[in-house]
Design a protein around this motif. Structure first.
Motif, PDB file in Angstrom:
ATOM      1  N   HIS A 128       0.747  -1.079  -0.160  1.00  0.00           N
ATOM      2  CA  HIS A 128       0.277  -0.027   0.049  1.00  0.00           C
ATOM      3  C   HIS A 128       1.086   1.592  -0.112  1.00  0.00           C
ATOM      4  O   HIS A 128       1.100   1.530   1.100  1.00  0.00           O
TER       5      HIS A 128
ATOM      6  N   PHE B 110     -10.191   1.740   1.401  1.00  0.00           N
ATOM      7  CA  PHE B 110      -9.522   0.641   1.096  1.00  0.00           C
ATOM      8  C   PHE B 110      -9.496  -0.628   1.855  1.00  0.00           C
ATOM      9  O   PHE B 110     -10.667  -1.714   1.944  1.00  0.00           O
ATOM     10  N   ILE B 111      -8.412  -0.726   2.279  1.00  0.00           N
ATOM     11  CA  ILE B 111      -7.529  -1.482   2.965  1.00  0.00           C
ATOM     12  C   ILE B 111      -8.330  -2.121   4.329  1.00  0.00           C
ATOM     13  O   ILE B 111      -8.393  -3.013   4.623  1.00  0.00           O
TER      14      ILE B 111
ATOM     15  N   ALA C 243     -11.112  -1.872   4.246  1.00  0.00           N
ATOM     16  CA  ALA C 243     -12.524  -2.862   4.039  1.00  0.00           C
ATOM     17  C   ALA C 243     -11.876  -4.520   3.561  1.00  0.00           C
ATOM     18  O   ALA C 243     -12.832  -4.917   3.570  1.00  0.00           O
ATOM     19  N   TRP C 244     -10.612  -4.277   2.485  1.00  0.00           N
ATOM     20  CA  TRP C 244     -10.236  -5.478   2.394  1.00  0.00           C
ATOM     21  C   TRP C 244      -9.858  -6.191   3.169  1.00  0.00           C
ATOM     22  O   TRP C 244      -9.840  -7.529   3.151  1.00  0.00           O
ATOM     23  N   LYS C 245      -9.336  -5.779   4.516  1.00  0.00           N
ATOM     24  CA  LYS C 245      -8.795  -6.663   5.589  1.00  0.00           C
ATOM     25  C   LYS C 245      -9.816  -7.073   5.919  1.00  0.00           C
ATOM     26  O   LYS C 245      -9.112  -8.613   6.893  1.00  0.00           O
TER      27      LYS C 245
ATOM     28  N   VAL D 252      -2.003  -1.243  -3.902  1.00  0.00           N
ATOM     29  CA  VAL D 252      -2.787  -0.689  -4.012  1.00  0.00           C
ATOM     30  C   VAL D 252      -2.263   1.131  -3.468  1.00  0.00           C
ATOM     31  O   VAL D 252      -1.527   0.880  -2.798  1.00  0.00           O
TER      32      VAL D 252
ATOM     33  N   LEU E 127     -14.881   1.254  -3.790  1.00  0.00           N
ATOM     34  CA  LEU E 127     -14.223   0.943  -3.222  1.00  0.00           C
ATOM     35  C   LEU E 127     -14.838  -0.022  -1.867  1.00  0.00           C
ATOM     36  O   LEU E 127     -14.319  -1.308  -1.882  1.00  0.00           O
ATOM     37  N   GLN E 128     -16.135   0.237  -1.359  1.00  0.00           N
ATOM     38  CA  GLN E 128     -16.665  -0.607  -0.784  1.00  0.00           C
ATOM     39  C   GLN E 128     -16.659  -2.110  -0.673  1.00  0.00           C
ATOM     40  O   GLN E 128     -16.628  -3.435  -0.538  1.00  0.00           O
TER      41      GLN E 128
ATOM     42  N   ALA F 267     -13.945  -4.014  -2.430  1.00  0.00           N
ATOM     43  CA  ALA F 267     -13.028  -5.096  -1.302  1.00  0.00           C
ATOM     44  C   ALA F 267     -13.631  -6.387  -1.192  1.00  0.00           C
ATOM     45  O   ALA F 267     -13.382  -7.216  -1.127  1.00  0.00           O
ATOM     46  N   THR F 268     -14.758  -6.946  -1.552  1.00  0.00           N
ATOM     47  CA  THR F 268     -15.249  -7.968  -0.834  1.00  0.00           C
ATOM     48  C   THR F 268     -15.092  -8.651  -2.671  1.00  0.00           C
ATOM     49  O   THR F 268     -14.995 -10.176  -2.398  1.00  0.00           O
TER      50      THR F 268
ATOM     51  N   TRP G 260     -11.872  -8.281  -5.438  1.00  0.00           N
ATOM     52  CA  TRP G 260     -10.217  -7.477  -5.214  1.00  0.00           C
ATOM     53  C   TRP G 260      -9.346  -8.749  -4.184  1.00  0.00           C
ATOM     54  O   TRP G 260      -9.390  -8.988  -3.292  1.00  0.00           O
TER      55      TRP G 260
END
Length: 203
Positions: A6, A25-26, A28-30, A91, A196-197, A200-201, A203
């Motif tokens: 990142h 984003f990070i 949410a992705w985590k 990212v 982005l949300q 995140a689900t 990516w």
């Protein structure tokens, strides 16, 4: 385990829209990848040095004939390259400055342009050597650079796509928050956050 790099490139600190969006984003992705490792670089606050003549000479010389200056240049540069090659994805939080990317991000990328490591030259042209990775560029800009707009030319996204394709990275996505100096600023940011949300689900 996935490893993600990142990187933020804005000089604007916590006032930066691209920083806020990349961090969101990070986060949410985590939630969907709690086991993942995220490496972070803040190029806006901690820029890498520009490449120089010693760096150029070092990357085109064998280790046996490198001078102390050449060795010193690679001692800074090589860890950046190895880190880039180690991870599975990237990212980037990237504001637009002067129609393109910040100088500090360009300086970082120049450390990665390595013959025999990230690309090679064949009879057919440049061939990328970095495969199986993905990149997400979260960009921001003050004006309207959408197709057909009259605000100006976007030299940000085309450059980034061309560069990463030269590395061999073809899975490249962009989410942009634009028109930040106009009245629909908040709408643009909200739209980018929603995108982005959702991303995140998957990516």
């Amino acid at each position: 385990m996935q490893h993600i790099l990142h990187i933020d490139a804005s000089y604007s600190g916590e006032r930066s829209v691209s920083r806020v969006l990349s961090r969101d984003f990070i986060t949410a992705w985590k939630k969907f990848h709690p086991e993942a490792a995220v490496l972070y670089r803040d190029l806006g606050r901690f820029p890498v040095p520009y490449i120089n003549e010693a760096w150029i000479a070092a990357t085109h010389s064998s280790s046996e004939i490198r001078t102390p200056e050449m060795i010193a240049a690679l001692e800074v540069s090589n860890p950046l390259l190895e880190e880039f090659l180690l991870v599975d994805g990237y990212v980037f939080g990237v504001p637009m400055y002067g129609f393109t990317i910040p100088a500090t991000l360009k300086a970082y990328f120049e450390h990665l342009i390595r013959l025999g490591r990230t690309y090679e030259v064949t009879k057919a042209g440049v061939k990328g050597l970095v495969h199986g990775k993905k990149a997400l560029f979260i960009t921001s800009c003050a004006g309207d650079y959408s197709p057909g707009s009259t605000f100006g030319e976007d030299h940000q996204e085309p450059y980034l796509r061309t560069l990463f394709e030269s590395f061999g990275i073809k899975d490249v996505q962009f989410v942009n928050a634009g028109k930040l100096m106009f009245k629909d600023r908040e709408q643009s940011i909200s739209s980018a956050q929603a995108s982005l949300q959702s991303l995140a689900t998957q990516w």
